[in-house]
Design a protein around this motif. Structure first.
Motif, mmCIF file in Angstrom:
data_model
loop_
_atom_site.group_PDB
_atom_site.id
_atom_site.type_symbol
_atom_site.label_atom_id
_atom_site.label_comp_id
_atom_site.label_asym_id
_atom_site.label_seq_id
_atom_site.Cartn_x
_atom_site.Cartn_y
_atom_site.Cartn_z
ATOM 1 N N VAL A 188 0.832 -1.211 0.000
ATOM 2 C CA VAL A 188 0.000 0.000 0.000
ATOM 3 C C VAL A 188 0.865 1.260 0.000
ATOM 4 C CG1 VAL A 188 -1.652 1.348 1.360
ATOM 5 C CG2 VAL A 188 -2.008 -1.102 1.048
ATOM 6 N N PHE A 189 1.880 1.288 0.833
ATOM 7 C CA PHE A 189 2.728 2.484 0.913
ATOM 8 C C PHE A 189 3.533 2.681 -0.384
ATOM 9 C CE2 PHE A 189 2.876 1.930 5.806
ATOM 10 C CZ PHE A 189 1.593 2.445 5.892
ATOM 11 N N ARG A 190 3.928 1.579 -1.029
ATOM 12 C CA ARG A 190 4.646 1.696 -2.298
ATOM 13 C C ARG A 190 3.730 2.258 -3.383
ATOM 14 N NH1 ARG A 190 5.867 -3.388 -3.324
ATOM 15 N NH2 ARG A 190 4.419 -3.700 -5.036
ATOM 16 N N LEU A 191 2.474 1.793 -3.398
ATOM 17 C CA LEU A 191 1.517 2.298 -4.387
ATOM 18 C C LEU A 191 1.155 3.758 -4.105
ATOM 19 C CD1 LEU A 191 -0.800 -0.823 -4.719
ATOM 20 C CD2 LEU A 191 0.777 0.071 -6.443
ATOM 21 N N MET A 192 1.160 4.150 -2.842
ATOM 22 C CA MET A 192 0.920 5.555 -2.506
ATOM 23 C C MET A 192 2.047 6.436 -3.022
ATOM 24 S SD MET A 192 -0.627 5.234 1.369
ATOM 25 C CE MET A 192 -0.544 7.016 1.669
ATOM 26 N N ASP A 228 -7.547 16.624 2.091
ATOM 27 C CA ASP A 228 -6.618 17.055 3.140
ATOM 28 C C ASP A 228 -6.493 15.984 4.218
ATOM 29 O OD1 ASP A 228 -8.549 17.862 5.576
ATOM 30 O OD2 ASP A 228 -9.467 18.548 3.689
ATOM 31 N N ARG A 229 -5.374 16.076 4.948
ATOM 32 C CA ARG A 229 -5.030 15.049 5.947
ATOM 33 C C ARG A 229 -6.126 14.889 6.992
ATOM 34 N NH1 ARG A 229 -0.119 13.225 9.236
ATOM 35 N NH2 ARG A 229 -1.044 12.818 11.267
ATOM 36 N N GLN A 230 -6.739 15.994 7.427
ATOM 37 C CA GLN A 230 -7.733 15.928 8.489
ATOM 38 C C GLN A 230 -8.937 15.068 8.084
ATOM 39 O OE1 GLN A 230 -9.373 19.694 9.719
ATOM 40 N NE2 GLN A 230 -9.833 18.942 11.771
ATOM 41 N N GLN A 231 -9.375 15.240 6.839
ATOM 42 C CA GLN A 231 -10.517 14.465 6.370
ATOM 43 C C GLN A 231 -10.163 12.979 6.274
ATOM 44 O OE1 GLN A 231 -12.403 16.125 2.952
ATOM 45 N NE2 GLN A 231 -13.950 14.516 2.777
ATOM 46 N N VAL A 232 -8.961 12.701 5.793
ATOM 47 C CA VAL A 232 -8.512 11.309 5.713
ATOM 48 C C VAL A 232 -8.392 10.710 7.111
ATOM 49 C CG1 VAL A 232 -6.607 9.802 5.026
ATOM 50 C CG2 VAL A 232 -7.313 11.674 3.528
ATOM 51 N N GLU A 233 -7.919 11.512 8.069
ATOM 52 C CA GLU A 233 -7.787 11.048 9.449
ATOM 53 C C GLU A 233 -9.159 10.724 10.050
ATOM 54 O OE1 GLU A 233 -5.633 12.465 13.635
ATOM 55 O OE2 GLU A 233 -5.502 13.706 11.828
ATOM 56 N N PHE A 234 -10.148 11.579 9.780
ATOM 57 C CA PHE A 234 -11.509 11.321 10.252
ATOM 58 C C PHE A 234 -12.051 10.017 9.651
ATOM 59 C CE2 PHE A 234 -12.333 16.093 11.042
ATOM 60 C CZ PHE A 234 -11.878 15.960 12.342
ATOM 61 N N THR A 235 -11.771 9.807 8.363
ATOM 62 C CA THR A 235 -12.235 8.585 7.694
ATOM 63 C C THR A 235 -11.591 7.346 8.304
ATOM 64 O OG1 THR A 235 -12.505 9.816 5.627
ATOM 65 C CG2 THR A 235 -12.429 7.419 5.470
ATOM 66 N N SER A 271 -2.536 3.159 11.210
ATOM 67 C CA SER A 271 -3.150 4.450 10.867
ATOM 68 C C SER A 271 -2.141 5.569 10.931
ATOM 69 C CB SER A 271 -4.315 4.742 11.832
ATOM 70 O OG SER A 271 -5.337 3.801 11.692
ATOM 71 N N LYS A 272 -1.316 5.562 11.977
ATOM 72 C CA LYS A 272 -0.275 6.590 12.123
ATOM 73 C C LYS A 272 0.716 6.527 10.962
ATOM 74 C CE LYS A 272 3.146 8.315 15.426
ATOM 75 N NZ LYS A 272 4.234 8.373 14.422
ATOM 76 N N GLU A 273 1.150 5.315 10.624
ATOM 77 C CA GLU A 273 2.090 5.150 9.515
ATOM 78 C C GLU A 273 1.449 5.581 8.194
ATOM 79 O OE1 GLU A 273 3.297 1.102 9.549
ATOM 80 O OE2 GLU A 273 4.315 1.234 11.488
ATOM 81 N N PHE A 274 0.177 5.245 8.008
ATOM 82 C CA PHE A 274 -0.524 5.640 6.783
ATOM 83 C C PHE A 274 -0.587 7.159 6.654
ATOM 84 C CE2 PHE A 274 -4.301 6.910 4.456
ATOM 85 C CZ PHE A 274 -4.233 6.132 3.309
ATOM 86 N N LEU A 275 -0.947 7.843 7.747
ATOM 87 C CA LEU A 275 -1.066 9.305 7.710
ATOM 88 C C LEU A 275 0.289 9.963 7.457
ATOM 89 C CD1 LEU A 275 -3.598 9.846 10.633
ATOM 90 C CD2 LEU A 275 -4.012 10.235 8.191
ATOM 91 N N ASP A 276 1.345 9.397 8.042
ATOM 92 C CA ASP A 276 2.693 9.935 7.799
ATOM 93 C C ASP A 276 3.071 9.778 6.330
ATOM 94 O OD1 ASP A 276 2.934 10.622 10.441
ATOM 95 O OD2 ASP A 276 4.059 8.827 11.007
ATOM 96 N N ASN A 277 2.781 8.604 5.763
ATOM 97 C CA ASN A 277 3.070 8.384 4.340
ATOM 98 C C ASN A 277 2.187 9.244 3.460
ATOM 99 O OD1 ASN A 277 4.954 5.839 3.521
ATOM 100 N ND2 ASN A 277 4.090 5.549 5.563
ATOM 101 N N TYR A 278 0.948 9.445 3.867
ATOM 102 C CA TYR A 278 0.025 10.258 3.092
ATOM 103 C C TYR A 278 0.485 11.708 3.049
ATOM 104 C CZ TYR A 278 -4.396 12.208 1.438
ATOM 105 O OH TYR A 278 -5.354 12.872 0.706
ATOM 106 N N GLY A 282 3.877 13.536 -1.646
ATOM 107 C CA GLY A 282 4.299 14.390 -2.766
ATOM 108 C C GLY A 282 5.767 14.741 -2.749
ATOM 109 N N GLU A 283 6.456 14.296 -1.695
ATOM 110 C CA GLU A 283 7.882 14.653 -1.574
ATOM 111 C C GLU A 283 8.761 13.726 -2.381
ATOM 112 O OE1 GLU A 283 8.781 14.747 2.562
ATOM 113 O OE2 GLU A 283 7.344 16.322 3.029
#
Length: 204
Positions: free
Chosen positions: A48-52, A85-92, A192-199, A203-204
């Motif tokens: 998942v993180f590679r595809l992101m 945005d990150r906040q909406q993804v975090e809520f989801t 979830s924490k790792e996903f949000l950090d990768n999210y 773009g970097e």
């Protein structure tokens, strides 16, 4: 023989029998639920993180749809909001995680009620059994031998014993299921924490 012992406990034995069947049903259903969840979490994270990183959320969603695991369903829900945005993804993520926790805890409320109610039903059966024995003694104006009295009390105590035989194993099952859920919740929180950090860094 066993059926005669069961019947000697009186009518309270039937709701106790129903409680025991519920405990067995919940235990088997929860065991099947957790055993049916398959998926290597490390592999899920890696893919998942590679595809992101490749900005390919649709491919990640298609991959996750094939996996029966709470983490996979949680990440899938978050990826449906990819690009927001990150906040909406975090809520989801939080909502999806809470939904998975509710699924994991299904049946535990009823199990907790049985753990409390079974000994009380057993005690009720014992009290009513002793009352009936005393009423019989009163009608007979005494008792022919101590053996008759002890036999009546022994029969009355069967319900208490049966209630404890239900509640004690159910308590261990409840503790075991809660320990499984706690471990899965920790894994979900970490992922979830790792996903949000990768999210956030995609773009970097």
């Amino acid at each position: 023989m066993m059926w005669q012992v069961f019947l000697s406990g009186g009518p309270v034995m039937f709701p106790l029998l129903f409680c025991s069947l519920l405990v067995v049903t919940i235990t088997i259903e929860r065991l099947w639920y957790f055993l049916s969840q398959r998926g290597d979490l490390e592999e899920i994270r890696r893919i998942v993180f590679r595809l992101m990183e490749k900005s390919a959320p649709l491919e990640a969603i298609q991959y996750l749809q094939k996996i029966n695991h709470p983490v996979a369903r949680m990440l899938q829900a978050a990826l449906l909001h990819y690009g927001k945005d990150r906040q909406q993804v975090e809520f989801t993520l939080r909502d999806a995680g809470e939904l998975e926790i509710r699924k994991m805890e299904r049946g535990l409320g009823l199990l907790n009620v049985i753990i409390t109610a079974a000994p009380l039903l057993g005690l009720l059966g014992t009290v009513t059994g002793i009352i009936n024995s005393l009423n019989v003694l009163g009608a007979l104006q005494g008792v022919a031998s101590p053996a008759q009295l002890s036999g009546g009390i022994a029969q009355a105590l069967i319900t208490t014993a049966f209630g404890l035989m239900i509640a004690i194993p159910a308590l261990f099952v409840m503790h075991w299921l809660n320990s499984i859920i706690d471990k899965k919740v920790q894994t979900m929180n970490q992922t979830s924490k790792e996903f949000l950090d990768n999210y956030e860094n995609r773009g970097e």
